[in-house]
Design an enzyme around this catalytic site. Sequence first.
Site, PDB file in Angstrom:
ATOM      1  CG  HIS A  52      -1.919  -1.155   1.166  1.00 45.30           C
ATOM      2  ND1 HIS A  52      -2.706  -1.507   2.220  1.00 45.30           N
ATOM      3  CD2 HIS A  52      -2.226  -2.014   0.176  1.00 45.30           C
ATOM      4  CE1 HIS A  52      -3.471  -2.529   1.894  1.00 45.30           C
ATOM      5  NE2 HIS A  52      -3.186  -2.868   0.656  1.00 45.30           N
TER       6      HIS A  52
HETATM    7  C1  LIG Z   1       0.138  -7.745  -4.300  1.00 44.96           C
HETATM    8  C2  LIG Z   1      -0.787  -6.606  -3.983  1.00 44.96           C
HETATM    9  C3  LIG Z   1      -1.953  -6.828  -3.279  1.00 44.96           C
HETATM   10  C4  LIG Z   1      -2.826  -5.787  -2.974  1.00 44.96           C
HETATM   11  N1  LIG Z   1      -3.979  -6.051  -2.300  1.00 44.96           N
HETATM   12  C5  LIG Z   1      -4.865  -5.067  -2.044  1.00 44.96           C
HETATM   13  C6  LIG Z   1      -6.111  -5.341  -1.404  1.00 44.96           C
HETATM   14  O1  LIG Z   1      -6.438  -6.477  -1.059  1.00 44.96           O
HETATM   15  N2  LIG Z   1      -6.942  -4.299  -1.160  1.00 44.96           N
HETATM   16  C7  LIG Z   1      -6.625  -3.012  -1.515  1.00 44.96           C
HETATM   17  O2  LIG Z   1      -7.428  -2.100  -1.280  1.00 44.96           O
HETATM   18  N3  LIG Z   1      -5.458  -2.735  -2.114  1.00 44.96           N
HETATM   19  C8  LIG Z   1      -4.570  -3.725  -2.403  1.00 44.96           C
HETATM   20  N4  LIG Z   1      -3.376  -3.447  -3.003  1.00 44.96           N
HETATM   21  C9  LIG Z   1      -3.038  -2.037  -3.280  1.00 44.96           C
HETATM   22  C10 LIG Z   1      -3.713  -1.526  -4.519  1.00 44.96           C
HETATM   23  O3  LIG Z   1      -3.504  -2.460  -5.568  1.00 44.96           O
HETATM   24  C11 LIG Z   1      -3.106  -0.162  -4.881  1.00 44.96           C
HETATM   25  O4  LIG Z   1      -3.154   0.703  -3.754  1.00 44.96           O
HETATM   26  C12 LIG Z   1      -3.884   0.482  -6.015  1.00 44.96           C
HETATM   27  O5  LIG Z   1      -3.847  -0.355  -7.153  1.00 44.96           O
HETATM   28  C13 LIG Z   1      -3.273   1.821  -6.349  1.00 44.96           C
HETATM   29  O6  LIG Z   1      -3.991   2.352  -7.455  1.00 44.96           O
HETATM   30  P1  LIG Z   1      -3.369   3.518  -8.278  1.00 44.96           P
HETATM   31  O7  LIG Z   1      -4.353   3.829  -9.357  1.00 44.96           O
HETATM   32  O8  LIG Z   1      -2.962   4.614  -7.353  1.00 44.96           O
HETATM   33  O9  LIG Z   1      -2.000   2.950  -8.889  1.00 44.96           O
HETATM   34  P2  LIG Z   1      -1.759   1.721  -9.870  1.00 44.96           P
HETATM   35  O10 LIG Z   1      -2.879   0.728  -9.817  1.00 44.96           O
HETATM   36  O11 LIG Z   1      -0.362   1.278  -9.564  1.00 44.96           O
HETATM   37  O12 LIG Z   1      -1.845   2.409 -11.293  1.00 44.96           O
HETATM   38  C14 LIG Z   1      -0.790   3.196 -11.803  1.00 44.96           C
HETATM   39  C15 LIG Z   1      -0.816   3.020 -13.304  1.00 44.96           C
HETATM   40  O13 LIG Z   1       0.078   3.957 -13.906  1.00 44.96           O
HETATM   41  C16 LIG Z   1       0.762   3.312 -14.938  1.00 44.96           C
HETATM   42  N5  LIG Z   1       1.985   4.068 -15.196  1.00 44.96           N
HETATM   43  C17 LIG Z   1       3.112   4.144 -14.430  1.00 44.96           C
HETATM   44  N6  LIG Z   1       4.007   4.970 -15.000  1.00 44.96           N
HETATM   45  C18 LIG Z   1       3.440   5.441 -16.116  1.00 44.96           C
HETATM   46  C19 LIG Z   1       3.868   6.337 -17.141  1.00 44.96           C
HETATM   47  N7  LIG Z   1       5.053   6.943 -17.104  1.00 44.96           N
HETATM   48  N8  LIG Z   1       3.035   6.602 -18.156  1.00 44.96           N
HETATM   49  C20 LIG Z   1       1.801   6.019 -18.208  1.00 44.96           C
HETATM   50  N9  LIG Z   1       1.338   5.161 -17.277  1.00 44.96           N
HETATM   51  C21 LIG Z   1       2.151   4.872 -16.245  1.00 44.96           C
HETATM   52  C22 LIG Z   1       0.992   1.914 -14.431  1.00 44.96           C
HETATM   53  O14 LIG Z   1       1.239   1.019 -15.496  1.00 44.96           O
HETATM   54  C23 LIG Z   1      -0.345   1.633 -13.748  1.00 44.96           C
HETATM   55  O15 LIG Z   1      -1.305   1.084 -14.635  1.00 44.96           O
HETATM   56  C24 LIG Z   1      -2.516  -4.469  -3.367  1.00 44.96           C
HETATM   57  C25 LIG Z   1      -1.328  -4.231  -4.088  1.00 44.96           C
HETATM   58  C26 LIG Z   1      -0.487  -5.281  -4.397  1.00 44.96           C
HETATM   59  C27 LIG Z   1       0.764  -4.995  -5.199  1.00 44.96           C
END
Ligand SMILES: Cc1cc2nc3c(=O)[nH]c(=O)nc-3n(C[C@H](O)[C@H](O)[C@H](O)COP(=O)(O)OP(=O)(O)OC[C@H]3O[C@@H](n4cnc5c(N)ncnc54)[C@H](O)[C@@H]3O)c2cc1C
EC number: 1.1.99.3
Length: 125
Positions: A52
């Site tokens: 997280h």
């Molecule tokens: C193993 C694991 C288990 C988890 N389990 C849970 C759970 O049970 N419950 C829960 O609530 N949360 C869980 N989480 C946490 C949750 O997955 C993340 O907090 C959430 O996905 C974050 O969302 P986000 O949109 O901020 O980032 P992300 O989902 O990381 O999205 C960021 C996106 O930006 C893209 N990106 C990066 N750099 C660039 C660039 N330069 N140009 C264009 N695109 C780019 C990436 O490819 C990605 O698609 C888990 C995480 C992991 C790794």
Amino acid sequence: MTFDWQENDIKMAQFMVGKMHKIAEAMNPKMIIGGAKKPGTHFDSTVYQTTHISGGAIMGDDPKTSAVNRYLQSWDVPNVFVPGGSAFPQGLGYNPTGMVAVLTYWSAKAIREQYLKNLGALVQA
Ligand SMILES: Cc1cc2nc3c(=O)[nH]c(=O)nc-3n(C[C@H](O)[C@H](O)[C@H](O)COP(=O)(O)OP(=O)(O)OC[C@H]3O[C@@H](n4cnc5c(N)ncnc54)[C@H](O)[C@@H]3O)c2cc1C
């Protein structure tokens, strides 16, 4: 990547593990496994510590101390909106994905109902 545990993180973990230990002991188990992080422990992505990770472009009400406003709109470039866990000013103690989704809906609503009708900053600094 600049993330690391700080002294307060370690102390909070030690406090909670101490409490949990007492509860576990009261149940008189055959064994208790687990312990708190020691002072000076560093974040290590090779063992499961947390998935997280958040912050990086945090939201706030002051452009001096935050990157985006409450609608996830960049203070510097008003046509840039940054949805995601990057907006969290602090790490959560609980699963972040629901809040990421809610914030994204909140931002999209503001884009549709406010920003597109009147392009520019949604919050005056
Ligand atoms: C193993 C694991 C288990 C988890 N389990 C849970 C759970 O049970 N419950 C829960 O609530 N949360 C869980 N989480 C946490 C949750 O997955 C993340 O907090 C959430 O996905 C974050 O969302 P986000 O949109 O901020 O980032 P992300 O989902 O990381 O999205 C960021 C996106 O930006 C893209 N990106 C990066 N750099 C660039 C660039 N330069 N140009 C264009 N695109 C780019 C990436 O490819 C990605 O698609 C888990 C995480 C992991 C790794």
